[in-house]
Enzyme design. Structure first.
Site, PDB file in Angstrom:
ATOM      1  N   SER A   1       0.826  -1.211   0.000  1.00  0.00           N
ATOM      2  CA  SER A   1       0.000   0.000   0.000  1.00  0.00           C
ATOM      3  C   SER A   1       0.861   1.262   0.000  1.00  0.00           C
ATOM      4  CB  SER A   1      -0.898   0.021   1.232  1.00  0.00           C
ATOM      5  OG  SER A   1      -1.681  -1.151   1.288  1.00  0.00           O
TER       6      SER A   1
HETATM    7  N1  SAH Z   1      -0.473  -5.000   3.898  1.00  0.00           N
HETATM    8  C1  SAH Z   1       0.285  -5.359   2.710  1.00  0.00           C
HETATM    9  C2  SAH Z   1      -0.452  -5.089   1.433  1.00  0.00           C
HETATM   10  C3  SAH Z   1      -1.469  -6.126   1.217  1.00  0.00           C
HETATM   11  S1  SAH Z   1      -2.136  -6.298  -0.413  1.00  0.00           S
HETATM   12  C4  SAH Z   1       1.633  -4.710   2.701  1.00  0.00           C
HETATM   13  O1  SAH Z   1       1.937  -3.891   3.571  1.00  0.00           O
HETATM   14  O2  SAH Z   1       2.433  -5.050   1.810  1.00  0.00           O
HETATM   15  C5  SAH Z   1      -3.449  -7.390   0.035  1.00  0.00           C
HETATM   16  C6  SAH Z   1      -3.021  -8.787   0.391  1.00  0.00           C
HETATM   17  O3  SAH Z   1      -4.185  -9.472   0.838  1.00  0.00           O
HETATM   18  C7  SAH Z   1      -2.446  -9.607  -0.750  1.00  0.00           C
HETATM   19  O4  SAH Z   1      -1.197 -10.086  -0.399  1.00  0.00           O
HETATM   20  C8  SAH Z   1      -3.472 -10.746  -0.922  1.00  0.00           C
HETATM   21  O5  SAH Z   1      -2.865 -11.968  -1.289  1.00  0.00           O
HETATM   22  C9  SAH Z   1      -4.071 -10.814   0.467  1.00  0.00           C
HETATM   23  N2  SAH Z   1      -5.401 -11.417   0.573  1.00  0.00           N
HETATM   24  C10 SAH Z   1      -6.447 -11.338  -0.283  1.00  0.00           C
HETATM   25  N3  SAH Z   1      -7.500 -12.002   0.190  1.00  0.00           N
HETATM   26  C11 SAH Z   1      -7.118 -12.527   1.389  1.00  0.00           C
HETATM   27  C12 SAH Z   1      -7.766 -13.323   2.378  1.00  0.00           C
HETATM   28  N4  SAH Z   1      -9.040 -13.725   2.249  1.00  0.00           N
HETATM   29  N5  SAH Z   1      -7.060 -13.676   3.477  1.00  0.00           N
HETATM   30  C13 SAH Z   1      -5.775 -13.297   3.644  1.00  0.00           C
HETATM   31  N6  SAH Z   1      -5.114 -12.535   2.744  1.00  0.00           N
HETATM   32  C14 SAH Z   1      -5.777 -12.166   1.639  1.00  0.00           C
END
Ligand code: SAH
Length: 208
Positions: A59
């Site tokens: 993000s």
């Molecule tokens: N917080 C992260 C950015 C996350 S992007 C950072 O600082 O880099 C969103 C993430 O959510 C992705 O890696 C994706 O694989 C994950 N995601 C999507 N659906 C999900 C779910 N149901 N449970 C856990 N993770 C999930």
């Protein structure tokens, strides 16, 4: 001499509504470049989201900071993050809370993030693999929940795992075409209320 992260705080965060000194300090202390692939590192302090593995994103720093600030983390809180991705936001949160449980559904991402966090000494973060829309009941309830992927509606399991007095920040998708509504939910006893923060663009929360 200031570090790139300190300049990011001064130029991107302070002027755009991040006022919580603990959050600013946490953002200044986490090296964002360490959470990126080598070829992306020169972009680490740009004011935007960046690509990581598995078609996912890390993000925008301002969004991480505003989400953390809205959640009002306390030093004694146990926090849950849904969507570990690179591990960057979990690292920031770990500076603000006692313990962070972060859940990622892509095993490759979880493993990589876990390695990075361990290497950098973020010892109060536990990375778990699973569907974060179910929360992580083993460590519930949580004073803080941050959701880094957009849900259609708020998963009931996450509401159920909020501590009394707890806060959850989550992007809620109204329709696939529109930006999502970033909300902060607050629990007082059995009552749960929310207010809208601002529109955001997160990757979808993939459930099931
Ligand atoms: N917080 C992260 C950015 C996350 S992007 C950072 O600082 O880099 C969103 C993430 O959510 C992705 O890696 C994706 O694989 C994950 N995601 C999507 N659906 C999900 C779910 N149901 N449970 C856990 N993770 C999930």
């Amino acid at each position: 001499m200031s570090t790139p992260a300190q300049r990011m705080v001064a130029e991107q965060l302070r002027p755009h509504g991040v006022t919580d000194e603990r959050v600013l300090q946490a953002m200044a202390s986490v090296p964002r470049e360490e959470f990126l692939a080598p070829r992306m590192r020169r972009h680490a302090y740009e004011d935007r989201a960046l690509a990581i593995e598995c078609g996912q994103t890390i993000s925008q720093p301002l969004v991480v900071a505003l989400m953390a600030q809205a959640a009002g983390p306390q030093p004694d809180d146990v926090a849950l993050e849904v969507g570990t991705g690179s591990g960057y936001a979990a690292a920031v949160l770990s500076r603000l809370c006692r313990l962070v449980i972060t859940v990622e559904r892509e095993p490759a991402l979880a493993e990589h993030a876990s390695e990075t966090l361990r290497r950098l000494g973020f010892d109060n973060v536990e990375v778990a693999v699973g569907d974060g829309s179910l929360g992580w009941p083993a460590r519930a309830p949580y004073g803080v929940i941050l959701v880094a992927a957009a849900a259609r509606g708020v998963p009931q399991a996450l509401i159920d795992q909020m501590a009394d007095g707890g806060r959850m920040v989550i992007p809620v998708a109204m329709s696939p075409e529109e930006p999502q509504d970033l909300r902060v939910y607050m629990r007082q006893g059995t009552e749960v209320t929310y207010r809208s923060l601002f529109p955001v663009l997160f990757v979808p929360l993939r459930t099931g």
